[in-house]
Design an enzyme around this catalytic site. Sequence first.
Site, short mmCIF file in Angstrom:
data_model
loop_
_atom_site.label_atom_id
_atom_site.label_comp_id
_atom_site.label_asym_id
_atom_site.label_seq_id
_atom_site.Cartn_x
_atom_site.Cartn_y
_atom_site.Cartn_z
N ASP A 228 0.81 -1.22 0.00
CA ASP A 228 0.00 0.00 0.00
C ASP A 228 0.84 1.27 0.00
O ASP A 228 0.45 2.29 0.58
CB ASP A 228 -0.98 0.02 1.20
CG ASP A 228 -1.78 -1.26 1.29
OD1 ASP A 228 -2.26 -1.69 0.23
OD2 ASP A 228 -1.90 -1.83 2.38
N LYS B 124 2.05 2.07 -5.21
CA LYS B 124 2.77 1.56 -6.38
C LYS B 124 1.97 1.76 -7.66
O LYS B 124 2.53 2.07 -8.70
CB LYS B 124 3.09 0.06 -6.20
CG LYS B 124 4.06 -0.21 -5.08
CD LYS B 124 4.32 -1.69 -4.91
CE LYS B 124 3.13 -2.45 -4.37
NZ LYS B 124 2.70 -2.10 -3.02
N GLY C 61 -4.18 -4.42 -4.53
CA GLY C 61 -5.16 -3.45 -5.00
C GLY C 61 -4.38 -2.21 -5.41
O GLY C 61 -3.96 -1.44 -4.56
N HIS C 62 -4.15 -2.05 -6.70
CA HIS C 62 -3.34 -0.92 -7.16
C HIS C 62 -4.27 0.16 -7.71
O HIS C 62 -4.99 -0.04 -8.67
CB HIS C 62 -2.33 -1.38 -8.21
CG HIS C 62 -1.24 -2.22 -7.60
ND1 HIS C 62 -0.25 -2.82 -8.33
CD2 HIS C 62 -0.99 -2.55 -6.31
CE1 HIS C 62 0.56 -3.48 -7.50
NE2 HIS C 62 0.12 -3.34 -6.28
N GLN D 200 2.32 -5.86 -3.05
CA GLN D 200 2.65 -5.89 -1.61
C GLN D 200 3.99 -5.18 -1.37
O GLN D 200 4.34 -4.31 -2.15
CB GLN D 200 2.65 -7.32 -1.05
CG GLN D 200 1.28 -7.99 -1.02
CD GLN D 200 0.92 -8.70 -2.31
OE1 GLN D 200 1.74 -9.37 -2.91
NE2 GLN D 200 -0.31 -8.54 -2.76
#
Length: 423
Positions: free
Chosen positions: A13, A16, A40-41, A221
């Site tokens: 988080d 990225k 979750g990007h 991650q």
Amino acid sequence: MPVDILVGTQWGDEGKGKLIDVLTRDVDMVVRFQGGNNAGHTVEIGENRYVLHLIPSGIFRKGVKCVIGNGVVADPVALQDEMLKVAACGFDVSELELSSRTHLIFEYHKRLDRVNERSAAVKIGTTGRGIGPAYTDKMRRVGIRAVDLLAPERLSEKFRAEAAYANKVLSACGAETVDVEAELAKVLAAAEYLAPHVGNSTYTVNEAVAAGKNILFEGAQGALLDIDHGTYPFVTSSNTVSGGACTGSGLPPQAVRSVWGVLKAYTTRVGEGPFPTELFDAAGNQLREVGREFGATTGRPRRCGWFDAVAARYSCMVDGIDRLAVTKLDVLDGFDKVAICTGYEIGGKVTDQFPASVEELASAKPVYEWHDGWKTDISGARSWDELPENARKYLTRAAELVRSKIAIVSVGPRRDQTFSVEK
Ligand code: IMP
């Protein structure tokens, strides 16, 4: 050989997705190499906010080839769903490639993930996406891979066998079993949709390298969640560090030009596990609220704390970071004072090394260095010189402590709220 790897240097988080989106301006290919839809990007383009879980963040740039590498674990039903959603927003997914060697996640993996969480002595706080059980099957050498999507009969046979095995485990644990035929029908439908996208990506990647293409490897991650180097057992089940880009895609190590590290200006963590600089007070709430620190995948509130330079230096060392992109600096705008953790006091001794033992890490008292805040809205800054002096001092000290160079600063979620640092 313009091959760069971008990885998170904390517990994920770090922002990225946004950085990948910014860096893909000049890129021909983006490759995911580990993790799955636990990631979750988030990418904000204009007024729109998109969250990607499996598709590489290069998908929003026209002409950028996106590859899901063999090191990823992909849920075929979730991938199909995500591709349809992205396509419905007007983006082209026709060139997306899924490595034939990528291992697949099915409903029974998700159920096993939840059962493990309920029954294990140590709760990890997983995303419940079946990541750990899918990597377990890979290591047990019983995994089903994307190449099997191309042969429906073989896929059905393997699926029935593995689902039956998983059902035995689920029922032994008193959990609801999966309806094998109903799940298989969903998988076969996804297989039909995904089949044209399955490719021998090891060649796709290596041919692009040989042709001198610009390639960006997108880590998910962060290093502290790495299965080997992170805060084991409170980690994810893949190699999140830069080295994972090679094993997770078939990229030879000597092809790598540089490694980008994404570093949030403070620290967050989702799920369980030690977090020395975690704040339980108003400052922690301020970071969470101002930084919108709620999981992009699960919606869970993130644990928040001051910048931990001990942990970040360790990550930068393992990742071999050449350049840092510091994100969310603007979230610190409202603080009178900001802290940087420069050491841990463990058993009465101060150390600047990140311990292997989570018990030691859990007992670590952070040693803080306090810096004056800048109390100015920096979201409009577009150069190093436009940052307030105290913000520059904070960043300079952070970079010195982690022994890396800051090359990009991000001061807001939008594409344009980013600038390069030329010092
Ligand atoms: P899993 O990857 O779902 O097995 O979860 C293992 C640990 O990694 C949990 O603490 C999760 O919260 C954490 N985790 C997994 N993916 C992410 C991510 O993308 N960002 C932050 N934490 C994550």
